[in-house]
Design a protein around this motif. Structure first.
Motif, PDB file in Angstrom:
ATOM      1  N   LEU A 105     -13.220   1.947  -4.669  1.00 49.98           N
ATOM      2  CA  LEU A 105     -12.589   1.150  -3.859  1.00 49.98           C
ATOM      3  C   LEU A 105     -12.877  -0.527  -4.024  1.00 49.98           C
ATOM      4  CD1 LEU A 105     -11.153   2.714  -0.568  1.00 49.98           C
ATOM      5  CD2 LEU A 105      -9.746   2.387  -2.308  1.00 49.98           C
ATOM      6  N   LEU A 106     -14.009  -0.544  -4.434  1.00 48.77           N
ATOM      7  CA  LEU A 106     -14.719  -1.707  -4.756  1.00 48.77           C
ATOM      8  C   LEU A 106     -14.158  -2.346  -5.944  1.00 48.77           C
ATOM      9  CD1 LEU A 106     -18.622  -1.065  -4.491  1.00 48.77           C
ATOM     10  CD2 LEU A 106     -17.166  -2.639  -2.916  1.00 48.77           C
ATOM     11  N   PHE A 107     -13.736  -1.664  -6.752  1.00 48.41           N
ATOM     12  CA  PHE A 107     -12.972  -1.967  -8.148  1.00 48.41           C
ATOM     13  C   PHE A 107     -11.163  -2.090  -7.919  1.00 48.41           C
ATOM     14  CE2 PHE A 107     -16.581  -0.342  -9.799  1.00 48.41           C
ATOM     15  CZ  PHE A 107     -17.261  -1.119 -10.908  1.00 48.41           C
ATOM     16  N   ALA A 108     -10.884  -1.138  -7.169  1.00 49.57           N
ATOM     17  CA  ALA A 108      -9.399  -0.945  -7.083  1.00 49.57           C
ATOM     18  C   ALA A 108      -8.679  -1.224  -5.760  1.00 49.57           C
ATOM     19  CB  ALA A 108      -9.042   0.504  -7.543  1.00 49.57           C
ATOM     20  N   GLY A 109      -9.657  -1.316  -4.739  1.00 50.44           N
ATOM     21  CA  GLY A 109      -9.026  -1.872  -3.427  1.00 50.44           C
ATOM     22  C   GLY A 109      -8.100  -3.146  -3.295  1.00 50.44           C
ATOM     23  N   SER A 111      -5.332  -3.452  -4.905  1.00 49.64           N
ATOM     24  CA  SER A 111      -4.287  -3.355  -6.097  1.00 49.64           C
ATOM     25  C   SER A 111      -3.621  -2.018  -5.943  1.00 49.64           C
ATOM     26  CB  SER A 111      -5.333  -3.406  -7.345  1.00 49.64           C
ATOM     27  OG  SER A 111      -5.816  -2.026  -7.648  1.00 49.64           O
ATOM     28  N   ASP A 112      -2.629  -2.213  -7.087  1.00 49.82           N
ATOM     29  CA  ASP A 112      -1.577  -1.073  -7.111  1.00 49.82           C
ATOM     30  C   ASP A 112      -2.170   0.208  -7.414  1.00 49.82           C
ATOM     31  OD1 ASP A 112       0.311  -2.781  -6.361  1.00 49.82           O
ATOM     32  OD2 ASP A 112       1.045  -3.211  -8.607  1.00 49.82           O
ATOM     33  N   ALA A 113      -3.801   0.276  -7.940  1.00 46.22           N
ATOM     34  CA  ALA A 113      -4.422   1.425  -8.395  1.00 46.22           C
ATOM     35  C   ALA A 113      -4.999   1.860  -7.199  1.00 46.22           C
ATOM     36  CB  ALA A 113      -5.278   1.081  -9.463  1.00 46.22           C
ATOM     37  N   ALA A 114      -5.255   1.335  -5.844  1.00 41.31           N
ATOM     38  CA  ALA A 114      -5.925   2.059  -4.865  1.00 41.31           C
ATOM     39  C   ALA A 114      -5.473   3.350  -4.492  1.00 41.31           C
ATOM     40  CB  ALA A 114      -5.689   1.107  -3.695  1.00 41.31           C
ATOM     41  N   ASP A 115      -4.245   3.831  -4.925  1.00 42.44           N
ATOM     42  CA  ASP A 115      -3.852   5.007  -4.427  1.00 42.44           C
ATOM     43  C   ASP A 115      -4.643   6.317  -4.978  1.00 42.44           C
ATOM     44  OD1 ASP A 115      -1.939   4.340  -2.574  1.00 42.44           O
ATOM     45  OD2 ASP A 115      -0.201   4.396  -4.223  1.00 42.44           O
ATOM     46  N   GLY A 116      -5.415   5.647  -6.152  1.00 39.41           N
ATOM     47  CA  GLY A 116      -6.291   6.837  -6.958  1.00 39.41           C
ATOM     48  C   GLY A 116      -7.461   7.283  -6.358  1.00 39.41           C
ATOM     49  N   TRP A 117      -7.781   6.760  -4.970  1.00 43.68           N
ATOM     50  CA  TRP A 117      -9.119   6.939  -4.265  1.00 43.68           C
ATOM     51  C   TRP A 117      -9.539   8.283  -4.509  1.00 43.68           C
ATOM     52  CZ3 TRP A 117      -9.333   9.892  -0.100  1.00 43.68           C
ATOM     53  CH2 TRP A 117      -7.953  10.075   0.450  1.00 43.68           C
ATOM     54  N   PRO A 118      -8.620   9.354  -4.243  1.00 41.44           N
ATOM     55  CA  PRO A 118      -8.998  10.649  -4.337  1.00 41.44           C
ATOM     56  C   PRO A 118      -9.822  11.449  -5.686  1.00 41.44           C
ATOM     57  CG  PRO A 118      -6.894  10.909  -3.402  1.00 41.44           C
ATOM     58  CD  PRO A 118      -7.147   9.401  -4.206  1.00 41.44           C
ATOM     59  N   ILE A 119      -9.162  10.544  -6.652  1.00 40.03           N
ATOM     60  CA  ILE A 119      -9.478  10.951  -8.251  1.00 40.03           C
ATOM     61  C   ILE A 119     -11.096  11.432  -8.369  1.00 40.03           C
ATOM     62  CG2 ILE A 119      -9.376  10.485 -10.549  1.00 40.03           C
ATOM     63  CD1 ILE A 119      -6.835   8.760  -9.842  1.00 40.03           C
ATOM     64  N   PRO A 120     -12.298  10.533  -7.868  1.00 43.94           N
ATOM     65  CA  PRO A 120     -13.453  10.574  -8.363  1.00 43.94           C
ATOM     66  C   PRO A 120     -14.236  11.637  -7.360  1.00 43.94           C
ATOM     67  CG  PRO A 120     -13.206   8.560  -7.174  1.00 43.94           C
ATOM     68  CD  PRO A 120     -11.885   9.080  -7.475  1.00 43.94           C
ATOM     69  N   THR A 272     -11.103  -6.337 -20.259  1.00 41.23           N
ATOM     70  CA  THR A 272     -10.532  -7.076 -18.893  1.00 41.23           C
ATOM     71  C   THR A 272      -9.112  -6.828 -18.465  1.00 41.23           C
ATOM     72  OG1 THR A 272      -9.872  -8.972 -20.120  1.00 41.23           O
ATOM     73  CG2 THR A 272     -11.968  -8.964 -19.218  1.00 41.23           C
ATOM     74  N   GLN A 273      -8.030  -6.196 -19.536  1.00 43.92           N
ATOM     75  CA  GLN A 273      -6.969  -5.887 -19.371  1.00 43.92           C
ATOM     76  C   GLN A 273      -6.592  -4.501 -18.815  1.00 43.92           C
ATOM     77  OE1 GLN A 273      -5.746  -7.329 -23.319  1.00 43.92           O
ATOM     78  NE2 GLN A 273      -4.124  -8.112 -22.220  1.00 43.92           N
ATOM     79  N   LEU A 274      -7.878  -3.599 -18.670  1.00 47.98           N
ATOM     80  CA  LEU A 274      -7.611  -2.333 -18.404  1.00 47.98           C
ATOM     81  C   LEU A 274      -7.674  -2.341 -16.813  1.00 47.98           C
ATOM     82  CD1 LEU A 274     -10.389  -0.813 -20.418  1.00 47.98           C
ATOM     83  CD2 LEU A 274      -7.988  -0.342 -20.651  1.00 47.98           C
ATOM     84  N   SER A 275      -6.850  -1.257 -16.346  1.00 43.59           N
ATOM     85  CA  SER A 275      -6.559  -0.995 -14.881  1.00 43.59           C
ATOM     86  C   SER A 275      -7.890  -0.927 -14.027  1.00 43.59           C
ATOM     87  CB  SER A 275      -5.695   0.155 -14.574  1.00 43.59           C
ATOM     88  OG  SER A 275      -5.568   0.657 -13.398  1.00 43.59           O
ATOM     89  N   PRO A 276      -7.940  -1.385 -12.753  1.00 45.37           N
ATOM     90  CA  PRO A 276      -8.988  -1.071 -12.188  1.00 45.37           C
ATOM     91  C   PRO A 276      -9.427   0.362 -11.698  1.00 45.37           C
ATOM     92  CG  PRO A 276      -7.546  -3.030 -11.031  1.00 45.37           C
ATOM     93  CD  PRO A 276      -6.726  -2.140 -12.499  1.00 45.37           C
ATOM     94  N   ALA A 277      -8.147   1.154 -11.869  1.00 44.50           N
ATOM     95  CA  ALA A 277      -8.380   2.678 -11.717  1.00 44.50           C
ATOM     96  C   ALA A 277      -9.407   3.048 -12.936  1.00 44.50           C
ATOM     97  CB  ALA A 277      -7.062   3.170 -11.925  1.00 44.50           C
ATOM     98  N   PHE A 278      -9.213   2.655 -13.949  1.00 41.87           N
ATOM     99  CA  PHE A 278     -10.013   2.927 -15.084  1.00 41.87           C
ATOM    100  C   PHE A 278     -11.598   2.662 -14.699  1.00 41.87           C
ATOM    101  CE2 PHE A 278     -12.621   1.585 -18.921  1.00 41.87           C
ATOM    102  CZ  PHE A 278     -12.500   2.812 -19.513  1.00 41.87           C
ATOM    103  N   TRP A 279     -11.881   1.645 -14.344  1.00 41.78           N
ATOM    104  CA  TRP A 279     -13.211   1.313 -14.170  1.00 41.78           C
ATOM    105  C   TRP A 279     -13.835   1.831 -12.807  1.00 41.78           C
ATOM    106  CZ3 TRP A 279     -15.373  -0.767 -17.978  1.00 41.78           C
ATOM    107  CH2 TRP A 279     -15.008  -1.651 -19.011  1.00 41.78           C
ATOM    108  N   GLY A 280     -12.779   1.857 -12.088  1.00 37.94           N
ATOM    109  CA  GLY A 280     -13.185   2.472 -10.465  1.00 37.94           C
ATOM    110  C   GLY A 280     -13.548   4.105 -10.962  1.00 37.94           C
ATOM    111  N   ILE A 281     -12.993   4.707 -11.374  1.00 37.82           N
ATOM    112  CA  ILE A 281     -13.108   6.405 -11.860  1.00 37.82           C
ATOM    113  C   ILE A 281     -14.368   6.279 -12.589  1.00 37.82           C
ATOM    114  CG2 ILE A 281     -12.366   8.278 -12.813  1.00 37.82           C
ATOM    115  CD1 ILE A 281      -9.452   7.305 -12.235  1.00 37.82           C
ATOM    116  N   LEU A 282     -14.592   5.269 -13.910  1.00 42.10           N
ATOM    117  CA  LEU A 282     -15.680   5.400 -14.814  1.00 42.10           C
ATOM    118  C   LEU A 282     -16.926   5.192 -14.191  1.00 42.10           C
ATOM    119  CD1 LEU A 282     -16.019   5.339 -17.899  1.00 42.10           C
ATOM    120  CD2 LEU A 282     -16.216   2.927 -17.697  1.00 42.10           C
TER     121      LEU A 282
END
Length: 397
Positions: A105-109, A111-120, A272-282
């Motif tokens: 959530l530090l990366f994706a909170g 944003s539209d990618a916030a729904d991916g929080w369960p992934i990691p 820089t164009q990659l989704s916050p979901a990518f960086w958050g999970i990575l």
């Protein structure tokens, strides 16, 4: 057959399947492979799914059945059969869930990618134990037991996430009928040790298929059918069925899912164009898991009763945290579900899972190998200290 059941085999095949999928997806035959994945098969006008969904919803239900059987055993006869035994891994598992979510959530909170929080939050049991088997020769059995309990608890949370967060427009009538089918399956499984065994097996297969279809049509993710059936089945026949299914899960189910999920093109864009979901999970998988499991595990050492849990050191917990960062199977499934309506974000989240899991594999291999060398080095010294002066090696006077 023994190779197919070994701890190392699933990890190697899963990794090879994911790498092959990435190569295929980014080669000239990538569009054709993607077309096959999205081709619909089944009974036209009655029940059709794409090839990808047959793998994700159908074959993966078998994997979850096997996981549920192991979970049932651990909860009744294994390492989680009492609150006293489960306390330390439960506290560590909580840290390994909360901290990766916070990192994501530090990366994706916002944003539209916030729904991916369960992934990691997930840990791949097969992969983690495979890395442990490859690099952990000489480690005390307590570390493996701790990791297994930790991964099982992670799986419970993952199953809850799948059942609660990714369920839409539930048909309670169909779900009730599915529950009746599960109860009938559990009752009938108790009769497997009497005569009419072939008939009972046939009826069990029919009930299992009916449960899967009903759960799928009810709006609940179909893999939950595998979980319910695995928990409901009588333990003795369930363990036998698990033993028979294990090689097929390792050589067909998981590799096919890994190939299907990893069949994504690598985006030709700047970082820089990659989704916050990518960086958050990575980041959340390798870093969040290590920090969360190690910190919470260290706290659990002071909370758990002495002697009730394995005697783990802080560096052991750090190594376990790195192993916990290998999300892979369940994380890939959660990526598919969280971003099912956003294919581009889903593909980047998948790459984040693969990258984060790969980083965790490398870090875990180094840490586990180091801890294994440490324990191999101290084991002879500890044994020598136990020997009376003058006693020959290996003999107690």
């Amino acid at each position: 057959m023994s190779l197919l059941r070994s701890a190392r085999f699933p990890a190697i095949v899963l990794l090879a399947s994911a790498v092959l999928a990435l190569i295929v997806a980014n080669s000239p035959i990538g569009p054709s492979a993607d077309a096959v994945k999205h081709a619909y098969i089944g009974i036209p006008g009655v029940f059709e799914l794409s090839v990808g969904h047959w793998v994700q919803d159908g074959l993966l239900a078998i994997f979850f059945f096997v996981v549920a059987v192991e979970l049932q055993y651990e909860l009744t006869n294994g390492q989680l059969n009492s609150a006293r035994k489960a306390l330390q891994p439960a506290i560590a598992a909580a840290g390994g869930i909360i901290v990766p979510i916070a990192v994501f959530l530090l990366f994706a909170g916002g944003s539209d990618a916030a729904d991916g929080w369960p992934i990691p939050t997930a840990t791949d049991i097969a992969f983690a134990l495979g890395v442990l088997a490859l690099f952990g020769k000489g480690l005390p059995s307590g570390i493996r037991i701790f990791l297994l309990a930790l991964a099982i608890l992670d799986d419970i949370v993952g199953i809850v996430f799948i059942a609660v967060l990714f369920t839409t427009d539930v048909n309670l009538g169909l779900l009730a009928i599915a529950a009746i089918a599960v109860i009938a399956f559990g009752v009938l499984s108790r009769a497997l040790d009497v005569r009419a065994r072939g008939l009972v097996l046939a009826l069990l297969v029919i009930l299992a298929l009916a449960t899967w279809v009903l759960v799928y049509l009810s709006g609940v993710h179909a893999t939950i059918a595998g979980v319910a059936l695995g928990l409901a089945m009588a333990q003795r026949p369930a363990l036998r069925v698990r033993h028979e299914l294990e090689p097929w899960v390792n050589v067909i189910v998981l590799p096919l899912f890994a190939f299907s999920a990893a069949l994504v093109p690598i985006p030709m864009v700047s970082p820089t164009q990659l989704s916050p979901a990518f960086w958050g999970i990575l980041v959340a998988l390798p870093v969040g898991k290590i920090v969360g499991i190690a910190a919470a595990g260290w706290i659990s050492l002071r909370v758990a009763n002495r002697g009730a849990t394995p005697d783990l050191k802080l560096l052991d917990l750090v190594a376990a945290g790195a192993l916990g960062g290998i999300g892979f199977t369940v994380s890939l499934l959660l990526s598919e579900l969280a971003f099912s309506d956003a294919p581009l974000v889903r593909d980047e989240a998948t790459l984040g899972v693969l990258g984060g899991s790969a980083a965790s594999i490398v870090v875990a291999a180094l840490l586990v190998a180091q801890r294994a060398r440490h324990y191999r080095r101290v084991a002879p010294a500890a044994r020598d200290q136990e020997l009376p002066a003058g006693a020959p090696d290996g003999q107690i006077a």
